[in-house]
Design a protein around this motif. Structure first.
Motif, mmCIF file in Angstrom:
data_model
loop_
_atom_site.group_PDB
_atom_site.id
_atom_site.type_symbol
_atom_site.label_atom_id
_atom_site.label_comp_id
_atom_site.label_asym_id
_atom_site.label_seq_id
_atom_site.Cartn_x
_atom_site.Cartn_y
_atom_site.Cartn_z
ATOM 1 N N ALA A 2 1.135 -1.371 -0.267
ATOM 2 C CA ALA A 2 0.182 -0.145 0.028
ATOM 3 C C ALA A 2 0.568 1.621 0.148
ATOM 4 O O ALA A 2 0.390 2.186 -0.823
ATOM 5 N N VAL A 3 1.832 1.459 0.525
ATOM 6 C CA VAL A 3 2.725 2.475 0.657
ATOM 7 C C VAL A 3 3.727 3.040 -0.332
ATOM 8 O O VAL A 3 3.529 4.047 -0.838
ATOM 9 N N VAL B 223 2.445 1.519 -3.265
ATOM 10 C CA VAL B 223 1.650 2.808 -4.569
ATOM 11 C C VAL B 223 0.931 3.677 -4.198
ATOM 12 O O VAL B 223 0.966 4.389 -5.068
ATOM 13 N N ARG B 224 1.047 3.775 -2.680
ATOM 14 C CA ARG B 224 0.716 5.457 -2.858
ATOM 15 C C ARG B 224 1.964 5.922 -3.187
ATOM 16 O O ARG B 224 2.293 7.323 -3.704
ATOM 17 N N HIS C 35 2.011 6.312 -7.492
ATOM 18 C CA HIS C 35 1.246 8.167 -7.509
ATOM 19 C C HIS C 35 1.609 9.513 -7.036
ATOM 20 O O HIS C 35 2.051 9.828 -8.077
ATOM 21 N N ARG C 36 1.832 9.358 -5.880
ATOM 22 C CA ARG C 36 3.427 10.904 -6.293
ATOM 23 C C ARG C 36 4.002 11.028 -6.462
ATOM 24 O O ARG C 36 4.283 12.050 -7.188
ATOM 25 N N LEU D 222 -3.733 1.457 2.605
ATOM 26 C CA LEU D 222 -4.119 2.140 1.220
ATOM 27 C C LEU D 222 -4.487 3.770 2.156
ATOM 28 O O LEU D 222 -4.395 5.084 1.479
ATOM 29 N N ALA E 280 -2.601 5.880 4.372
ATOM 30 C CA ALA E 280 -1.361 6.781 3.102
ATOM 31 C C ALA E 280 -2.175 8.394 2.467
ATOM 32 O O ALA E 280 -1.318 9.235 1.978
ATOM 33 N N TYR E 281 -3.607 7.703 2.024
ATOM 34 C CA TYR E 281 -3.462 9.037 1.147
ATOM 35 C C TYR E 281 -4.594 9.630 1.749
ATOM 36 O O TYR E 281 -4.166 10.915 1.564
ATOM 37 N N ARG E 282 -4.928 9.719 2.959
ATOM 38 C CA ARG E 282 -5.473 10.865 4.175
ATOM 39 C C ARG E 282 -4.656 10.913 5.083
ATOM 40 O O ARG E 282 -5.148 12.932 5.569
ATOM 41 N N ARG F 269 -1.602 12.418 6.105
ATOM 42 C CA ARG F 269 0.458 13.506 5.379
ATOM 43 C C ARG F 269 0.918 13.896 6.590
ATOM 44 O O ARG F 269 0.929 14.923 7.355
ATOM 45 N N THR G 55 3.948 6.376 7.433
ATOM 46 C CA THR G 55 4.637 5.769 6.892
ATOM 47 C C THR G 55 5.120 4.428 8.148
ATOM 48 O O THR G 55 4.282 3.215 8.857
#
Length: 396
Positions: free
Chosen positions: A131-132, A134-135, A138-139, A368, A371-373, A375, A380
């Protein structure tokens, strides 16, 4: 140099080393948090360098391969005490994470894992790590894939990787093709793609013979692991996660370790105060023991030292080199495609190993979402710690 430009205070070499050792001990949360810490203390508070010059320098470091925070430390060390100062600053920044990872790798290879609570914890961490990553992909993609041509470079690189083409062929091809297309030379861009495809086809046709010749290869030498780390260090564009496909290809791809062990190393690196590329130290230890760990680490960090130590006076000029920047932008887009394919491969490994696909999928989905919500520099480490806890409860 402008005499009115801010300069670092007078420091002894020892004091400089201790200053950056402290930065290294507090380097949690990835490059954004690390760079923010350096900026706050050395730019805003102590005025080692002007804010505008720091911003230009950071822009160059983001274009060059290697962990940006570490490269900034080396550059600022050179600014304070010359080349020796740069070496000491870089060593100080990386030393806490290196020592901790060596300790964890030693413990990992000696403690019972399979069928134990510790093994279940690592299974949970593996789902969270995916999940980390994948984020992170994307970033990284948001910053690099800024036009349709870069998207095409990334998708082309991913397709070539799925077909088994070596990244040594893929990355120069997409870099050259993008640079030529971006400067409105479509015929030359097409020619670059044709040349790259031809080389790839020849390499694929020669693969059976190469595989047969390499059968029964010996355990990795320190030199082989140094070379693996050096390739990762030279090809780390857009963030430390982009080193993953290159290190994995040279270690897991050669049977020196398993994908599961590789994922465990990524998980451990995520909770340490260090650049994420410190996972290479774990990979080196599992593949080749203490000597392998030090060798691959030296290779991984050598470019980060070398760019500032060798080209200190010329680095900012790179910001004006448009053609080189276009080529590197194409390469960086290609790396995004490669890491996306690698992430899928790692996810398959995690799915095969888990005793409960549903539990691992839930860990992944929750990680996930967080990780998206969330910051925060603690996100992590917290995600991985919770993944380990849930793994013990649900996968043990």
């Amino acid at each position: 140099m402008d005499p009115t430009d801010p300069r670092p205070p007078a420091l002894t070499h020892w004091a400089l080393f201790l200053r950056f050792l402290r930065f290294g001990a507090l380097a949690f949360g990835g490059p954004v948090a690390q760079i923010a810490m350096i900026r706050r203390e050395l730019v805003d508070e102590e005025r080692w360098i002007s804010s505008d010059r720091f911003n230009r320098l950071l822009a160059v470091m983001q274009v060059l391969p290697g962990p940006e925070a570490h490269e900034l430390c080396v550059h600022l060390g050179v600014r304070a005490k010359g080349r020796l100062g740069g070496l000491l600053a870089g060593l100080g920044f990386m030393l806490p994470g290196l020592l901790l990872m060596l300790l964890l790798a030693w413990a990992y290879t000696r403690l019972p894992i399979r069928g134990t609570a510790l093994g279940a914890a690592f299974l949970g961490v593996q789902a969270a790590v995916i999940a980390v990553v994948v984020r992170a992909v994307h970033r990284i993609g948001e910053h690099i894939l800024t036009d349709p041509k870069l998207w095409a470079a990334a998708l082309g690189a991913a397709a070539a990787s799925l077909a088994g083409v070596s990244f040594w062929i893929v990355l120069p091809t997409v870099g050259a093709a993008y640079a030529l297309a971006a400067t409105r030379r479509p015929a030359l861009a097409a020619a670059a793609l044709v040349v790259g495809a031809s080389v790839a086809a020849l390499a694929l046709l020669a693969r059976p013979e190469a595989a047969a010749a390499g059968a029964g290869a010996a355990a990795p030498t320190a030199a082989a692991l140094f070379w693996a780390g050096l390739k990762g260090g030279l090809l780390t564009f857009g963030g430390a996660y982009t080193a993953i496909p290159f290190i994995r290809n040279d270690t897991v791809g050669r049977g020196w370790m398993t994908d599961a062990q590789f994922l465990d190393g990524l998980g451990l690196s995520g909770v340490l105060p260090a650049p994420l590329v410190i996972f290479a130290t774990f990979v080196g230890w599992v593949s080749g023991g203490p000597a392998g760990a030090l060798a691959i680490t030296a290779g991984m960090f050598l470019p980060a030292f070398a760019f500032s130590l060798l080209f200190y006076e010329r680095l900012e000029a790179l910001a004006e080199h448009k053609r080189l920047q276009l080529f590197l932008a194409g390469v960086a887009a290609g790396v995004v495609g490669l890491i996306a394919v690698t992430t899928v491969d790692l996810a398959r490994t995690a799915a095969v190993r888990t005793p409960s696909l549903l539990a691992s999928a839930l860990i992944f989905a929750a990680a996930l979402a967080v990780a998206y919500r969330w910051r925060s520099k603690l996100a992590t480490p917290a995600i991985l710690a919770v993944g380990a806890l849930v793994g013990v409860l649900a996968l043990g």
